[in-house]
Every structure is written in C-alpha cells, then in structure tokens.
Design an enzyme around this catalytic site. Structure first.
Site, PDB file in Angstrom:
ATOM      1  N   SER A 141       0.853  -1.203   0.000  1.00 30.80           N
ATOM      2  CA  SER A 141       0.000   0.000   0.000  1.00 30.80           C
ATOM      3  C   SER A 141       0.877   1.238   0.000  1.00 30.80           C
ATOM      4  CB  SER A 141      -0.867   0.022   1.256  1.00 30.80           C
ATOM      5  OG  SER A 141      -1.438   1.299   1.450  1.00 30.80           O
ATOM      6  N   TYR A 154      -1.247  -1.096  10.141  1.00 32.02           N
ATOM      7  CA  TYR A 154      -1.339  -1.359   8.692  1.00 32.02           C
ATOM      8  C   TYR A 154      -0.056  -0.914   7.973  1.00 32.02           C
ATOM      9  CZ  TYR A 154      -3.718  -1.239   4.078  1.00 32.02           C
ATOM     10  OH  TYR A 154      -4.102  -1.419   2.768  1.00 32.02           O
ATOM     11  N   LYS A 158       2.315  -3.411   5.888  1.00 29.01           N
ATOM     12  CA  LYS A 158       2.514  -3.196   4.446  1.00 29.01           C
ATOM     13  C   LYS A 158       3.969  -2.851   4.126  1.00 29.01           C
ATOM     14  CE  LYS A 158      -1.711  -3.989   2.992  1.00 29.01           C
ATOM     15  NZ  LYS A 158      -2.000  -5.184   2.179  1.00 29.01           N
TER      16      LYS A 158
END
Ligand code: CAA
Ligand code: NAP
Length: 247
Positions: A141, A154, A158
C-alpha cells in the site's frame, strides 16, 4: 495437467481481488479465488462472475492460519495443478490513533496482512523454483511506503511486505521466479468506503489525479507482472497511486 498457467489470488472475492482474478483470467490463467471458509457471499460471487463469463475456482482458507494454507494449496495441486502465480492480496484495516490502538487491532492486522504472506508463499515458492517459472505479487500500500496517520499497524504490515519482497526476490531470481510488490493508493473498494466520508474526501482532495483509483487499474498491473514480458522486474515496488506519493 493443464497447459494453462494457474494463479491463486488470496482474498480473491474482495474489491481488488475480484478485479485481479478477472484480469488474470483475461490473460488466460486458470484462476483460484481464495476466501475464508464458509464465506457467505461465496456462491453469489461465483454466480455473478459466471454470468459475466468467468469460470473461477475457489480455495478456502483463513490465510492467518498456516496449517489451513497447507491444506488449501495441497488440495489445489491435487485437483487443478501446481500454482504458477500467487497474488498475496488478502488484507484488513483496524485503524486508530496509535495511543488508542489496542493489542488486538495490532495482532489482527499483522496476522492478516503480513503473516499471511509467509503462510501462503511458503507453500508455493519451492515448486515454482523447481519448475523454473513463477510469479509472486504482494499487495502492499502507499501507506506502507509513506506511513499514514491512524495506521501504525497497517503501515507496519505493508512496509514489512516490501522487505519480504526484496529478500525473497533475491533468493529465487536465478530460478525464473519474480517477486514484486504493488503499492496501490486509495482505490474505490469497501475498504476505502469504510473511512468516514469527511476524512475520505479530505484524502481524495490531496490526490493529484483527482479521484480514487479503480480496481481494474490494479488488476491490469497484476496481469502485466504475471506475464512473461515482466520477467526482468523483480524485487520491485510498483506505485499506483494517482500521484499521491511520488518519490
Ligand atoms: N494528519 C494530521 N492530523 C490528522 C490527520 C492526518 N492525516 N487525520 C486526522 N487528524 C487529526 C484530526 O484533525 C483531529 O484533530 P483535532 O483533534 O485537533 O480535531 C485528530 O487528528 C483526530 O482525528 P479524528 O477525529 O479523525 O479521530 P478519530 O479517532 O475519530 O479517527 C482515524 C481516527 C480512524 C485514524 C481517522 O482519522 C481515519 O479514518 N483516518 C484515515 C486513516 C486512513 O487513511 N485509512 C486508510 C484506510 S483504506 C486503506 O488502508 C487502503 C490503503 O492501503 C490506501
Ligand atoms: P476488501 O474488498 O475488503 O477485500 C479484502 C479481501 O480479503 C476480502 O475478500 C476479505 O474477506 C479477504 N480476507 C480478509 N481476511 C482474510 C483472511 N484471514 N483469509 C482470507 N481472506 C481474507 O479490500 P480491498 O480494497 O480489495 O483490499 C485488497 C488488498 O489491497 C488488501 O491487502 C488491502 O490492504 C490492499 N490495498 C487496498 C487499497 C484500497 O485502496 N482499496 C489500497 C492499497 C492496498 P472478508 O470480506 O470475509 O473479510
């Protein structure tokens, strides 16, 4: 055994997963969409995509569960054949400002978004290397590349994918296997639609292209990375973010 190459897409029935499955099928891959066991929308999804002319297979497993991934991949190999292309796409968000983030939010995101990449890749990489051809495509991401307010879990997972990608790419580069990461920006799927509208609008306003990305745009990039033409791209992080983060 089929002459067509076989692709497995984790989280294959989600927003990006569906577009990736379709793009790979349009490139003549046999495609298996992974989903959680007893995933309620599974049959609707199969019916809908069948009506659009696709003939997808299903591989059920919670990708957080290593043993379940072993069983899923063995079953695919037995019933369909060895996996040539793996797209590690399954992922979740549990956003929150770090000091309010609890351990369960951290654990869930690290397990689903990063441990899963180990769990599934471990089942297929050696076979790809032995056969002399393979593609592993990891969906990271923009927020793993640049970090994002409210996404310590997150962003960490990622970013971890990017390190994994480069390390494993180096290990199998001589074996005809490429390992790459795609770092999408904000794409119009349920995951992004779950952001509070005012926060989402504020983010969209900062995207130079002036809109959210489309799932098909990620699918197209996956199909390219899975192709023979992409044999010289490995260990790369390909940004596809409408200019949100340029570096
Ligand atoms: N930078 C700096 N400050 C920010 C900020 C930012 N990006 N975002 C919010 N703030 C500030 C707010 O202005 C607010 O300040 P005040 O208290 O002074 O008013 C403060 O931080 C708290 O903000 P919220 O009211 O939004 O706090 P909350 O607890 O209600 O929500 C949050 C926190 C859930 C993290 C929310 O801000 C949010 O959803 N942010 C977006 C996170 C995000 O981008 N998630 C992406 C999900 S999709 C995805 O992950 C796919 C992908 O890969 C791209
Ligand atoms: P999505 O529509 O929510 O799809 C995610 C899929 O993963 C869902 O089908 C989900 O199933 C599945 N999944 C979740 N946990 C799983 C598990 N433990 N085992 C198996 N499957 C599981 O989200 P998306 O936007 O398509 O996201 C796909 C990937 O792209 C994610 O890795 C995400 O982080 C990444 N990404 C998305 C964006 C974006 O803007 N949308 C940007 C950058 C990166 P359930 O529905 O049952 O949970």
């Amino acid at each position: 055994m089929s002459a067509r190459k076989i692709a497995l897409v984790t989280g294959g029935m989600g927003g990006l997963g569906t577009a990736i499955c379709k793009a790979l099928a349009q490139s003549n891959f046999i495609v298996i969409a992974n989903c959680l066991p007893d995933f309620p929308p599974r049959n609707d999804w199969l019916e809908r995509t069948r009506a659009e002319g696709f003939d997808f297979h299903v591989g059920e497993a919670d990708v957080c569960d290593y043993d379940a991934c072993v069983v899923m991949v063995k079953q695919i190999e037995r019933e369909i054949g060895p996996i040539d292309v793996l797209v590690n796409n399954a992922g979740i968000t549990r956003d929150g400002i770090f000091h309010k983030m609890d351990r369960s939010q951290w654990d869930a995101v690290l397990a689903t978004n990063l441990d899963s990449v180990f769990n599934v890749t471990h089942q297929v990489l050696e076979g790809m290397a032995q056969r002399g051809w393979g593609r592993v495509i990891n969906i990271s991401s923009v927020n793993g590349v640049k970090g994002q307010f409210g996404q310590a879990n997150y962003s960490a997972a990622k970013a971890g994918i990017l390190g994994f990608t480069k390390a494993v790419a180096a290990e199998v580069a001589k074996k005809g296997v490429t390992v790459n990461a795609i770092a999408p920006g904000y794409i119009g799927t349920d995951m992004v639609m779950a952001i509070k509208p005012e926060v989402r609008d504020a983010i969209t306003d900062t995207i130079p292209v002036g809109r959210l990305g489309r799932p098909e745009e990620i699918g197209g990039l996956c199909a390219y990375l899975a192709s023979d033409l992409a044999a010289y791209i490995t260990g790369a992080t390909i940004n596809i973010n409408g200019g949100l983060h340029m570096y």
